[in-house]
Design an enzyme around this catalytic site. Structure first.
Site, PDB file in Angstrom:
ATOM      1  N   LYS A 175      51.553 -24.401  58.050  1.00  7.97           N
ATOM      2  CA  LYS A 175      52.767 -25.390  58.303  1.00  7.97           C
ATOM      3  C   LYS A 175      52.787 -25.809  57.065  1.00  7.97           C
ATOM      4  CE  LYS A 175      53.001 -29.120  58.417  1.00  7.97           C
ATOM      5  NZ  LYS A 175      53.266 -30.062  57.433  1.00  7.97           N
TER       6      LYS A 175
ATOM      7  N   THR B 151      50.171 -25.474  50.165  1.00 14.01           N
ATOM      8  CA  THR B 151      50.437 -25.331  51.694  1.00 14.01           C
ATOM      9  C   THR B 151      49.793 -26.782  52.213  1.00 14.01           C
ATOM     10  OG1 THR B 151      50.635 -24.720  53.814  1.00 14.01           O
ATOM     11  CG2 THR B 151      48.416 -24.245  52.417  1.00 14.01           C
TER      12      THR B 151
ATOM     13  N   GLU C  39      61.780 -28.117  53.351  1.00  8.48           N
ATOM     14  CA  GLU C  39      62.647 -29.065  54.158  1.00  8.48           C
ATOM     15  C   GLU C  39      63.991 -29.119  53.512  1.00  8.48           C
ATOM     16  OE1 GLU C  39      59.526 -32.620  55.143  1.00  8.48           O
ATOM     17  OE2 GLU C  39      60.515 -32.787  53.182  1.00  8.48           O
TER      18      GLU C  39
END
Lengths: 394, 394
Positions: free
Chosen positions: B171, B182, B267
């Protein structure tokens, strides 16, 4: 009445570089030869005008010609030729030597200067100057790119019973990061000062202002701050001591004011963000920590969203490379403590929101490993930044 | 059919940490004891689960419990206690030692873990595992925060005539920067491998993938990649030579795929941006140059705006600190040359717009000072980034 140093004149016009028809060419002129000093971008790809002005600033100077809308950067040897040609044009109209004319540009990278347009503009500006018209406001407007308003500041100071004036304008908005933190600033003073003192004072003032300013972490190819001192105030020539201290303090005040104003008008900014760090091992460690927080997109978006998400401040501190002891670290928004000695503090979200809704937000950090301190100027990060920059060139 | 390594099971559930009711707790389990290895955030403010897992990864491990929605970071000694308590809960249900259970968290910084909710969640997950249910997809979903889709990848490879499988999920999305790039990645393999070889292979794979990934330059307090190897494939134990090369290649493939996927889902991202630098003095200089371009907000907004504003690429290169010779520098978007050996290249704006409109944009840079090369994964920068981050905590 505009406060302006004696023996200087400034003018601005629209010569057609900007498609919008807005002002895009500024000229600053001194009746008498000036001591000059400059601080310039550290970017390896220095724009042509930076290369030219860096060479010339060592001698006596009389004028600065600056355009917006075109950076004349990454344009190779042809760009240098164009920068020199622009200065030659100014020299001819005002009866100067080309080496007395400093040049500066800001705008899109990689396009060649439209020399014909600039020639026409220089003619208009020179005529204004020769006609005795002085319009600093127009000059400050003509150097703007994505700035939403022109920036200028002044200060006066006494040395040996004589009053001297410092006036400066600046443009910023994007591609702003130390060093140099502003894209362009032109500073004029009627003080008499030695070359060495002038250079030292400018370097110190820039370190406390333009070099403590960050909008997006991008250092431009064109960043330039130039100062001209013509001695028209007829003060005893400043070289050190109290006079130097008075001059330095006034210059610093002007530059810090401009830096704050530049940060508050960062691209898309809705508010000024000031990051204060103290308790660092030394000042440079403090500056490293402050810079990392001031540049963090996550801190900047939280401030925009008026969200007291102090975890992002702490996360940025922790990756800054500065010596930080988690258990000795505290963070406050304004006076509201949110993180104290390594632990979350309980605070009122409503109070935090109120502080974060102001036009100026201070983030105060203690990292508890010494006496070093630093202040950084930044701004919040809004959708406006993306809008401005996704469509800048088109 | 899901490709999954032998002897492992994964499960995910919603235990109520996320206000939205989405999945927020994942459990990974191995029937047999595993060799383990990890790479962790370099942030000074390491989250509690990072501190705990870093200690435990040296021994044999059997499970990983990971939650989203709460980072358990900057929570002091109480946070460590909560992380240990979570592992103890898992150990009890699955009849393990707490030291065999690794922990990871992601989410908001500075809040204490809701232990009661986690207890209930652990009970549900343990039951699924004991009932022989395996749902890697649910686990991959449960570690998401602002990710818009779950990320997983797998690869198989042969060693000594036996087929082994590597499966991983990750994720990312925000607060992403090397090192570690990450936020969370969990990698499971049924290969038999020595502890030393496993650590080396993970370090190498992370360097080529997660450590070459940047969304916003912010390094999280929680970044963690963990690998468990249980040996269920019954291959000859990998320690070096061809077997190690095969394992390393497969692991690298999995990690690079995840890194690309994480970047593409940054994002607010609308596209993947890959920056390739070659011709640097050495690989680390190339990485420095590539990172600076990959992180530049001005490059990222230009890519978002499909604007071939190569000047921003060059400006970022020039401030990167890498040894760059302007006259030996060339830049291309995909195969379209826009800047060649220090001079603007003439190119079709329409062709550039087409290249910049693709879901994957490659920026290819030659800096002509040696043979060093590097690849960086990033994404464009849109209004969506601001929207997500201005309102993240509220």
């Amino acid at each position: 009445m505009v406060i302006f140093p004696k023996g200087f004149a400034a003018a601005g016009t629209a010569c057609g570089i900007k498609k919008t028809g807005k002002k895009d060419l500024a000229l600053f002129y001194s009746e008498a030869p000036c001591r000059a000093a400059g601080v310039f971008t550290k970017n390896i790809f220095k724009a042509a005008p930076v290369i030219v002005s860096k060479l010339r600033v060592g001698g006596m100077c009389r004028a600065i010609i600056a355009n917006s809308g075109n950076a004349n950067a990454c344009t190779g040897a042809a760009g240098i030729k164009d920068a020199v040609a622009t200065s030659r044009e100014v020299a001819e109209y005002l009866n100067l030597k080309p080496a007395e004319v400093l040049v500066a540009s800001t705008g899109v990278i990689g396009h060649f200067l439209p020399l014909e347009k600039i020639r026409k503009g220089v003619k208009i500006l020179s005529k204004k100057i020769l006609d005795g018209k002085n319009d600093p406001g127009a000059a400050a407007k003509a150097i703007m790119t994505t700035d939403t308003f022109p920036k200028s500041a002044y200060a006066t100071f006494m040395s040996g019973g004589k009053r001297s004036t410092i006036w400066a304008c600046a443009k910023g908005s994007g591609m702003i990061a130390p060093n140099m933190a502003t894209m362009l600033s032109f500073i004029l003073t009627d003080a008499a000062i030695t070359k060495n003192a002038l250079s030292r004072a400018l370097k110190k003032a820039a370190d406390a202002s333009f070099n403590r300013l960050t909008v997006d972490g991008d250092t431009s190819t064109n960043d330039t701050a130039l100062i001209l001192a013509n001695g028209a105030a007829q003060n005893r020539k400043i070289d050190g001591g109290r006079d130097f201290a008075a001059f330095s303090a006034a210059l610093r005040k002007v530059c810090v004011h401009l830096a704050e104003t530049l940060a508050s008008d960062g691209e898309g900014a809705t508010k000024l963000m000031v990051v204060n760090v103290d308790g660092a091992r030394n000042d440079s460690e403090a500056a490293r920590a402050a810079k990392c927080v001031a540049e963090s997109p996550l801190v900047k978006t939280a401030v925009y969203g008026r969200d007291a998400n102090w975890g992002r401040v702490v996360a940025a501190l922790g990756r800054s490379g500065a010596l930080v002891s988690p258990a000795a670290t505290s963070v406050a928004f304004g006076r509201l403590k949110v993180f104290e000695r390594g632990r979350p503090a309980s605070f009122s979200e409503a109070a935090a929101k109120k502080i974060l809704s102001a036009k100026k937000v201070e983030i105060n950090i203690k990292i508890g490993s010494g006496k070093g301190e630093a202040k950084y100027f930044s701004c919040d990060f809004s959708e406006g930044y993306i809008k401005v920059n996704a469509a800048y060139r088109t």
